[in-house]
Design a protein around this motif. Structure first.
Motif: not given
Length: 224
Positions: A46-48, A54-56, A80-81, A85-88
């Motif tokens: 998720t973070k990767f 980013k920006g899309t 899920t949490k 938190e990781d940006g999903a």
């Protein structure tokens, strides 16, 4: 429909257990290039992927308790949490299929309410994966009726890892049962434009596929 509109149906997917940074970078670049709705990935990425996208406008979609759905409610809630938190931006979770087979509908409803409520709180799209290949038609209908009440954003046919994927019959049944209260995502085995078009015509509003580029090529060829 034009190519851009078709691409926006796609949850561009790479959920293999051997995924590498190169695989996910390629997936994200392809999703950006075509304008997919989302990349469907395992939670650990998720973070990767969030950084790659980013920006899309392309969302990051984490697959929860994937593909078996057997992690238990507490683990699914925790995953899920973490994903959020990781940006999903979107969550696709697999129901506890065994509980559905035992017709423990209160459990299926509690599970759905728990995960959907977390998603709502964080303004994240929720999708409930049924894995229809293991369910009878009346069981598919019952889970869809629960979804009609709980109102996740989408219900979804399959993981793509079961014994079968999306079928037109199941998509139509799900669409008819929720009566417009919930959207339907078709996933699993959708590898060409003919199949994709049939799913959309049947009422699917998202398409989960690892063959997005191939489908778009076939669509363009047909339009010429």
């Amino acid at each position: 429909m034009n190519k851009t509109q078709l691409a926006n149906y796609f949850d561009h997917t790479f959920l293999k257990p051997y995924a590498t940074e190169a695989d996910l970078t390629k997936l994200c670049n392809e999703a950006k290039e075509i304008g997919a709705a989302m990349v469907a990935i395992n939670t650990t990425w998720t973070k990767f992927c969030k950084e790659q996208l980013k920006g899309t406008s392309v969302h990051v979609g984490a697959a929860i308790s994937f593909p078996l759905g057997q992690a238990g409610l507490a683990s699914k809630v925790a995953e899920t949490k973490i994903a959020i938190e990781d940006g999903a931006d979107e969550i696709d979770y697999v129901i506890d299929i065994g509980q559905a087979k035992m017709h423990h509908w209160d459990y299926i409803k509690e599970e759905m309410e728990s995960i959907v409520s977390i998603c709502r709180k964080h303004n994240v799209i929720s999708k409930v994966i049924f894995e229809n290949c293991y369910l009878e038609k009346d069981e598919i209908k019952q889970v869809a009726l629960i979804a009609k009440e709980v109102k996740p954003d989408f219900i979804k046919t399959s993981t793509g890892f079961g014994t079968g994927g999306a079928t037109l019959e199941d998509v139509k049944l799900m669409v008819e049962t929720v009566e417009g209260q919930v959207k339907v995502k078709a996933a699993g085995g959708i590898r060409d434009w003919k199949t994709c078009k049939a799913m959309i015509d049947a009422g699917a509003q998202r398409i989960g596929t690892s063959s997005s580029l191939k489908i778009l090529e076939e669509f363009e060829a047909e339009e010429k």
